[in-house]
Design a protein around this motif. Structure first.
Motif, PDB file in Angstrom:
ATOM      1  N   GLU A   1       0.579  -1.084   0.184  1.00 40.64           N
ATOM      2  CA  GLU A   1      -0.062   0.001  -0.280  1.00 40.64           C
ATOM      3  C   GLU A   1       0.642   1.064   0.050  1.00 40.64           C
ATOM      4  O   GLU A   1       0.997   2.236  -0.497  1.00 40.64           O
ATOM      5  CB  GLU A   1      -1.528   0.182   1.145  1.00 40.64           C
ATOM      6  CG  GLU A   1      -1.910   1.311   1.369  1.00 40.64           C
ATOM      7  CD  GLU A   1      -2.858   0.656   0.145  1.00 40.64           C
ATOM      8  OE1 GLU A   1      -4.030   1.792   0.067  1.00 40.64           O
ATOM      9  OE2 GLU A   1      -3.245  -0.128  -0.656  1.00 40.64           O
ATOM     10  N   SER A   2       2.149   1.371   0.897  1.00 39.39           N
ATOM     11  CA  SER A   2       2.879   2.324   0.579  1.00 39.39           C
ATOM     12  C   SER A   2       3.714   2.599  -0.520  1.00 39.39           C
ATOM     13  O   SER A   2       3.939   3.592  -0.937  1.00 39.39           O
ATOM     14  CB  SER A   2       3.695   2.544   2.024  1.00 39.39           C
ATOM     15  OG  SER A   2       4.702   3.605   1.691  1.00 39.39           O
TER      16      SER A   2
ATOM     17  N   SER B   1      -8.710  -5.718  -6.001  1.00 41.77           N
ATOM     18  CA  SER B   1      -8.591  -4.667  -5.510  1.00 41.77           C
ATOM     19  C   SER B   1      -9.565  -4.054  -4.952  1.00 41.77           C
ATOM     20  O   SER B   1     -10.715  -4.222  -5.234  1.00 41.77           O
ATOM     21  CB  SER B   1      -8.518  -4.076  -7.586  1.00 41.77           C
ATOM     22  OG  SER B   1      -8.478  -2.844  -6.842  1.00 41.77           O
ATOM     23  N   ARG B   2      -9.153  -3.546  -3.795  1.00 41.11           N
ATOM     24  CA  ARG B   2     -10.050  -2.654  -2.859  1.00 41.11           C
ATOM     25  C   ARG B   2     -10.542  -1.778  -3.468  1.00 41.11           C
ATOM     26  O   ARG B   2     -11.638  -1.191  -3.375  1.00 41.11           O
ATOM     27  CB  ARG B   2      -9.494  -2.405  -2.120  1.00 41.11           C
ATOM     28  CG  ARG B   2      -8.951  -3.251  -1.164  1.00 41.11           C
ATOM     29  CD  ARG B   2      -7.678  -2.915   0.525  1.00 41.11           C
ATOM     30  NE  ARG B   2      -7.273  -4.178   1.093  1.00 41.11           N
ATOM     31  CZ  ARG B   2      -5.682  -4.321   0.710  1.00 41.11           C
ATOM     32  NH1 ARG B   2      -5.564  -4.190   0.000  1.00 41.11           N
ATOM     33  NH2 ARG B   2      -5.815  -5.479   1.822  1.00 41.11           N
ATOM     34  N   ARG B   3      -9.664  -1.142  -4.978  1.00 42.79           N
ATOM     35  CA  ARG B   3     -10.669   0.102  -5.271  1.00 42.79           C
ATOM     36  C   ARG B   3     -11.490  -0.143  -6.413  1.00 42.79           C
ATOM     37  O   ARG B   3     -11.159  -1.300  -7.814  1.00 42.79           O
ATOM     38  CB  ARG B   3      -9.025   0.982  -5.577  1.00 42.79           C
ATOM     39  CG  ARG B   3      -8.755   1.516  -4.585  1.00 42.79           C
ATOM     40  CD  ARG B   3      -6.601   1.513  -5.203  1.00 42.79           C
ATOM     41  NE  ARG B   3      -6.733   2.581  -4.042  1.00 42.79           N
ATOM     42  CZ  ARG B   3      -5.707   2.088  -2.372  1.00 42.79           C
ATOM     43  NH1 ARG B   3      -4.906   0.569  -2.988  1.00 42.79           N
ATOM     44  NH2 ARG B   3      -4.706   2.702  -1.991  1.00 42.79           N
TER      45      ARG B   3
ATOM     46  N   TYR C   1     -15.356   5.931  -7.182  1.00 47.03           N
ATOM     47  CA  TYR C   1     -14.507   7.633  -7.453  1.00 47.03           C
ATOM     48  C   TYR C   1     -15.043   8.601  -7.189  1.00 47.03           C
ATOM     49  O   TYR C   1     -15.065   8.926  -8.213  1.00 47.03           O
ATOM     50  CB  TYR C   1     -13.169   7.411  -8.279  1.00 47.03           C
ATOM     51  CG  TYR C   1     -12.206   6.453  -8.291  1.00 47.03           C
ATOM     52  CD1 TYR C   1     -11.618   6.697  -6.076  1.00 47.03           C
ATOM     53  CD2 TYR C   1     -11.928   5.027  -8.123  1.00 47.03           C
ATOM     54  CE1 TYR C   1     -10.708   6.299  -5.498  1.00 47.03           C
ATOM     55  CE2 TYR C   1     -10.828   4.018  -7.341  1.00 47.03           C
ATOM     56  CZ  TYR C   1     -10.323   4.791  -6.300  1.00 47.03           C
ATOM     57  OH  TYR C   1      -9.501   3.890  -5.714  1.00 47.03           O
ATOM     58  N   ASN C   2     -16.677   8.655  -7.013  1.00 44.06           N
ATOM     59  CA  ASN C   2     -17.378  10.520  -6.902  1.00 44.06           C
ATOM     60  C   ASN C   2     -16.235  11.270  -7.122  1.00 44.06           C
ATOM     61  O   ASN C   2     -15.514  11.453  -6.176  1.00 44.06           O
ATOM     62  CB  ASN C   2     -18.407  10.591  -5.570  1.00 44.06           C
ATOM     63  CG  ASN C   2     -18.638  11.354  -6.509  1.00 44.06           C
ATOM     64  OD1 ASN C   2     -18.962  12.278  -4.857  1.00 44.06           O
ATOM     65  ND2 ASN C   2     -20.208  12.014  -6.283  1.00 44.06           N
ATOM     66  N   TYR C   3     -16.083  12.445  -8.276  1.00 40.78           N
ATOM     67  CA  TYR C   3     -14.968  13.192  -7.998  1.00 40.78           C
ATOM     68  C   TYR C   3     -15.254  13.872  -7.166  1.00 40.78           C
ATOM     69  O   TYR C   3     -14.095  14.609  -6.052  1.00 40.78           O
ATOM     70  CB  TYR C   3     -15.547  14.252  -8.808  1.00 40.78           C
ATOM     71  CG  TYR C   3     -14.755  15.295  -9.700  1.00 40.78           C
ATOM     72  CD1 TYR C   3     -13.229  15.115  -9.544  1.00 40.78           C
ATOM     73  CD2 TYR C   3     -14.984  16.730  -8.109  1.00 40.78           C
ATOM     74  CE1 TYR C   3     -12.464  16.383  -9.465  1.00 40.78           C
ATOM     75  CE2 TYR C   3     -14.233  17.575  -8.631  1.00 40.78           C
ATOM     76  CZ  TYR C   3     -12.805  17.611  -9.046  1.00 40.78           C
ATOM     77  OH  TYR C   3     -11.888  18.614  -8.497  1.00 40.78           O
TER      78      TYR C   3
ATOM     79  N   ASP D   1      -6.525   7.345   1.666  1.00 41.52           N
ATOM     80  CA  ASP D   1      -7.394   6.363   0.975  1.00 41.52           C
ATOM     81  C   ASP D   1      -6.406   4.946   2.943  1.00 41.52           C
ATOM     82  O   ASP D   1      -5.828   5.402   2.643  1.00 41.52           O
ATOM     83  CB  ASP D   1      -7.262   5.838   0.420  1.00 41.52           C
ATOM     84  CG  ASP D   1      -7.991   4.608   0.275  1.00 41.52           C
ATOM     85  OD1 ASP D   1      -7.888   3.427   1.511  1.00 41.52           O
ATOM     86  OD2 ASP D   1      -8.472   4.084  -1.091  1.00 41.52           O
ATOM     87  N   THR D   2      -7.784   5.121   3.951  1.00 42.37           N
ATOM     88  CA  THR D   2      -6.980   4.321   4.604  1.00 42.37           C
ATOM     89  C   THR D   2      -7.491   3.264   5.117  1.00 42.37           C
ATOM     90  O   THR D   2      -7.115   3.102   6.659  1.00 42.37           O
ATOM     91  CB  THR D   2      -7.722   5.456   6.323  1.00 42.37           C
ATOM     92  OG1 THR D   2      -8.656   5.417   6.298  1.00 42.37           O
ATOM     93  CG2 THR D   2      -6.474   6.499   6.398  1.00 42.37           C
ATOM     94  N   ARG D   3      -7.630   2.356   4.200  1.00 39.53           N
ATOM     95  CA  ARG D   3      -8.009   1.210   4.739  1.00 39.53           C
ATOM     96  C   ARG D   3      -7.093  -0.007   5.179  1.00 39.53           C
ATOM     97  O   ARG D   3      -7.253  -0.964   5.447  1.00 39.53           O
ATOM     98  CB  ARG D   3      -8.673   0.245   3.235  1.00 39.53           C
ATOM     99  CG  ARG D   3     -10.350   1.298   2.922  1.00 39.53           C
ATOM    100  CD  ARG D   3     -10.801   0.657   1.511  1.00 39.53           C
ATOM    101  NE  ARG D   3     -10.662   2.165   0.815  1.00 39.53           N
ATOM    102  CZ  ARG D   3     -10.620   1.704  -0.482  1.00 39.53           C
ATOM    103  NH1 ARG D   3     -11.813   0.659  -1.504  1.00 39.53           N
ATOM    104  NH2 ARG D   3     -10.238   1.909  -1.808  1.00 39.53           N
ATOM    105  N   VAL D   4      -6.081   0.809   4.207  1.00 40.57           N
ATOM    106  CA  VAL D   4      -4.498  -0.200   4.710  1.00 40.57           C
ATOM    107  C   VAL D   4      -3.672   0.507   5.489  1.00 40.57           C
ATOM    108  O   VAL D   4      -3.479   0.371   6.426  1.00 40.57           O
ATOM    109  CB  VAL D   4      -4.296  -0.617   3.432  1.00 40.57           C
ATOM    110  CG1 VAL D   4      -3.149  -2.035   4.222  1.00 40.57           C
ATOM    111  CG2 VAL D   4      -5.085  -1.443   2.637  1.00 40.57           C
ATOM    112  N   LEU D   5      -3.389   1.680   5.180  1.00 40.14           N
ATOM    113  CA  LEU D   5      -2.506   2.524   6.097  1.00 40.14           C
ATOM    114  C   LEU D   5      -2.921   3.608   6.579  1.00 40.14           C
ATOM    115  O   LEU D   5      -3.322   4.489   5.283  1.00 40.14           O
ATOM    116  CB  LEU D   5      -0.894   2.673   4.593  1.00 40.14           C
ATOM    117  CG  LEU D   5       0.351   3.301   5.684  1.00 40.14           C
ATOM    118  CD1 LEU D   5       0.553   1.993   5.976  1.00 40.14           C
ATOM    119  CD2 LEU D   5       0.700   3.282   4.255  1.00 40.14           C
TER     120      LEU D   5
END
Length: 226
Positions: free
Chosen positions: A67-68, A104-106, A111-113, A161-165
């Motif tokens: 993720e980093s 993928s998590r994404r 991705y709403n602007y 995005d804080t789902r992992v980091l």
């Protein structure tokens, strides 16, 4: 100095980065190694982790590192991120590979602007505090598209995005990515940003020392693999 002697510095990372727990400590190190363009060192570090971390810690190390690397793609460049991720995964213990997510998590649907831009702006203001508006105006005057991409894509889609980091850990990894590329102004901003997001002085010093240790052992080995 031989390859094995030079790579012996990996054993010193625990004392250098003692203020940060092992999975994140090594993820910061991986980020610095990627920035320094020494993917072979990532292979060696991962082999070290295979033998010294528990399975759960090794899983966390892998998730945080990947993720980093993804988050730093605009900082250090896609080719280095790809090579670093390949080095990490090719050296990783097979049993841990089987534990990792396969999807993928994404997704494009998330991705709403407006939502992403707002999230990016919140992190931008948290990192730069009273300097946020001044810096935004300066970059906008240089090239309006640049500040738009930084705030919406880099800060909105990636860094916030804080789902992992989480945000504090992301800033510590950012410090790790900036030291090898010698950008003092940006490094100073993110050292301050890490503090604003909750990192202690000891954690910031440890992240800095980890990256400096990588740089001190990176010369003449950038393209070697192990």
């Amino acid at each position: 100095m031989s390859t094995l002697t030079r790579l012996g510095y990996i054993w010193k990372l625990d004392s250098v980065g003692a203020s940060i727990g092992p999975p994140l400590r090594y993820a910061i190190t991986v980020t610095a190694m990627a920035s320094a363009n020494i993917p072979g060192h990532i292979s060696a570090l991962t082999n070290h982790c295979n033998h010294t971390l528990s399975r759960d810690e090794l899983y966390q190390y892998t998730e945080l590192s990947r993720e980093s690397l993804l988050k730093m793609i605009a900082t250090i460049g896609a080719p280095r991120v790809i090579n670093a991720t390949a080095a990490l995964m090719e050296a990783l213990d097979e049993s841990v590979k089987k534990m990792l997510p396969t999807l993928s998590r994404r997704s494009r649907d998330e991705y709403n602007y407006e939502t992403v831009h707002q999230r990016g702006m919140e992190l931008w203001r948290s990192v730069y505090s009273k300097q946020a508006d001044k810096l935004e105006s300066k970059i906008h005057a240089w090239y309006p598209d640049l500040i738009e991409v930084i705030q919406t894509d880099l800060y909105g889609r990636f860094l916030s995005d804080t789902r992992v980091l989480d945000e504090k850990s992301t800033e510590l990894c950012t410090i790790g990515s900036l030291i090898p590329i010698n950008v003092p102004a940006q490094l100073k901003s993110h050292v301050l940003g890490a503090g604003r997001l909750g990192a202690s002085d000891d954690e910031i010093a440890a992240a800095t020392a980890l990256a400096e240790t990588v740089c001190a052992n990176a010369s003449d080995m950038a393209h070697q693999s192990f």
